[in-house]
Design a protein around this motif. Structure first.
Motif, PDB file in Angstrom:
ATOM      1  N   ASP A  68       0.858  -1.193   0.000  1.00 51.11           N
ATOM      2  CA  ASP A  68       0.000   0.000   0.000  1.00 51.11           C
ATOM      3  C   ASP A  68       0.893   1.242   0.000  1.00 51.11           C
ATOM      4  N   SER A  69       1.011   1.906  -1.149  1.00 53.61           N
ATOM      5  CA  SER A  69       1.943   3.030  -1.291  1.00 53.61           C
ATOM      6  C   SER A  69       1.592   4.201  -0.378  1.00 53.61           C
ATOM      7  N   GLU A  70       0.297   4.475  -0.196  1.00 50.83           N
ATOM      8  CA  GLU A  70      -0.095   5.591   0.668  1.00 50.83           C
ATOM      9  C   GLU A  70       0.254   5.301   2.126  1.00 50.83           C
ATOM     10  N   ARG A  73       4.001   5.839   2.525  1.00 54.56           N
ATOM     11  CA  ARG A  73       4.363   7.272   2.578  1.00 54.56           C
ATOM     12  C   ARG A  73       4.070   7.852   3.955  1.00 54.56           C
ATOM     13  N   LYS A  74       2.942   7.458   4.512  1.00 56.38           N
ATOM     14  CA  LYS A  74       2.585   7.924   5.856  1.00 56.38           C
ATOM     15  C   LYS A  74       3.606   7.443   6.889  1.00 56.38           C
ATOM     16  N   ARG A  77       6.950   9.397   6.467  1.00 57.70           N
ATOM     17  CA  ARG A  77       6.917  10.860   6.547  1.00 57.70           C
ATOM     18  C   ARG A  77       7.638  11.351   7.808  1.00 57.70           C
ATOM     19  N   ALA A 114       8.592   5.534  -1.534  1.00 54.77           N
ATOM     20  CA  ALA A 114       8.122   6.330  -0.401  1.00 54.77           C
ATOM     21  C   ALA A 114       9.290   7.056   0.280  1.00 54.77           C
ATOM     22  N   GLN A 117      10.153  10.044  -1.890  1.00 57.71           N
ATOM     23  CA  GLN A 117       9.120  11.076  -1.801  1.00 57.71           C
ATOM     24  C   GLN A 117       9.103  11.772  -0.449  1.00 57.71           C
ATOM     25  N   GLU A 118       9.462  11.039   0.613  1.00 56.87           N
ATOM     26  CA  GLU A 118       9.388  11.583   1.964  1.00 56.87           C
ATOM     27  C   GLU A 118      10.762  11.942   2.549  1.00 56.87           C
TER      28      GLU A 118
END
Length: 375
Positions: A68-70, A73-74, A77, A114, A117-118
């Protein structure tokens, strides 16, 4: 170099290796936060056991799917370092190839995305000895190192997924982060990991109980390997994290892989089981149940039967040809490069590792005997 003030993510935090790593990080470092990422909720007793070493470190739980990519990322972060320990292990061919690839390869790729991105700056991937082999021919390696050349054809699907995930991880070294910084990655290849919590040791002990306290011999005495104690494996992870944070070591370590072993004596897998369990009253078969060639044909029969019946019923084979070859191939390595580059040194001696492992198995022995008697 200390990890003081870092925000670290540990994937597979509820597993055999993940739990030990989380505990060591809390024992040895004063982190700002440690995030326990797993598909399962951490057991209450595990979280309670962390309180005595937690100090000022915030311990956060992230329960979700590594595909689960989202979610990833969470979890990443605001983090600065990721220890990617999570993977699915399958040595008997019981899982679908697609599931292994989804979790071990796709999950690693999504986690690296991730991180970029983070703005996570350091990534340590827990690889496996099985990215190297043994191959289907059973070609041996004795005291190999990171420069040893080897034909890796015919690996387990598991080994192939770990090999691909390792390749992706090392290739990501030097990737530009969203904030303009650079990602540094390295991977660790532990030998067969043993210690308190090792489900494979527990499995062999249970089978030994079923066989009147006689351990089955599935590997010839001359097939020497060098298992590694869990306490030393997590020490190597800590040293890898420290090295990637150190500006003087980061460039040298980034993009490289390291074998992780210790001073456990070289012996076959079966003789290793006996070395651990002999003090618990177990003996061991003196030789293989049948000549190696016949054992190979026996494995082939079970694999063919599983293939033919797969559309109708799921059969769990007792042992596969690849597993038989793996357990009967001399395959050992050195930790000198990890010692030189990471500052790794085994924290636990063989005697200490053996004692800790025996003590753990001794607590499991009565319950395993009772389970078998009640059947």
């Amino acid at each position: 170099m200390s990890l003081r003030g870092e925000v670290c993510v540990v994937t597979g935090a509820c597993g055999f290796l993940g739990r030990k790593l989380v505990r060591l990080l809390l024992d040895e470092e004063t982190l700002a936060e440690i995030r326990l990422l797993d598909r399962y909720e951490p057991p209450v007793e595990f979280l309670q056991g962390l309180k005595d070493c937690q100090r000022k470190t915030v311990v956060s739980v992230y329960e979700g799917d590594i595909r689960d990519s989202e979610f990833l990322r969470k979890a990443c972060r605001g983090a600065s370092m990721v220890f990617h320990v999570a993977s699915v292990i399958d040595t008997h061919g019981n899982l679908e190839d697609s599931e292994l690839y989804d979790i071990n390869v796709k999950g690693t790729k999504l986690l690296l995305e991730a991180c970029i991105q983070e703005n996570v700056t350091s990534f340590i991937y827990t690889s496996s000895l099985e990215v190297m082999g043994p191959n289907s021919n059973g070609d041996p390696i004795i005291n190999g190192n990171e420069d040893t050349k080897y034909n890796t054809f015919g690996l387990f699907t598991y080994g192939n997924t770990k090999k691909e995930a390792e390749r992706i991880s090392l290739k990501a070294n030097g990737e530009v982060l969203q904030n303009g910084g650079l990602l540094a990655t390295c991977t660790l290849r532990p030998m067969y990991i043993y210690g308190d919590g090792c489900r494979f040791l527990l499995y062999h002990m249970t089978r030994g109980i079923q066989n009147n306290d006689v351990l089955y011999r599935v590997s010839a005495p001359e097939a020497l390997v060098n298992p590694v104690y869990i306490g030393n494996v997590v020490q190597a992870h800590l040293q890898a994290g420290r090295a990637l944070k150190d500006p003087l070591k980061r460039t040298n370590v980034g993009g490289k892989f390291y074998y992780v072993c210790d001073d456990t004596p070289h012996m076959s897998y079966s003789d290793f089981n006996y070395a651990i369990m002999s003090s618990l009253g177990f003996s061991i078969q003196k030789k293989l149940a049948m000549p190696y060639t016949l054992l190979y044909l026996y494995c082939l029969f079970w694999e063919m039967l599983r293939f033919l019946l797969h559309p109708f019923i799921k059969i769990h084979v007792p042992i596969t040809r690849k597993l038989l070859v793996l357990m009967n191939t001399p395959f050992s390595f050195s930790y000198q490069k990890a010692q030189r580059d990471l500052g790794y040194a085994p924290r636990y001696t063989w005697e200490e590792a053996r004692t800790h492992t025996i003590e753990w198995l001794a607590t499991k022995l009565p319950k395993e005997r009772e389970k078998i008697r009640s059947k």
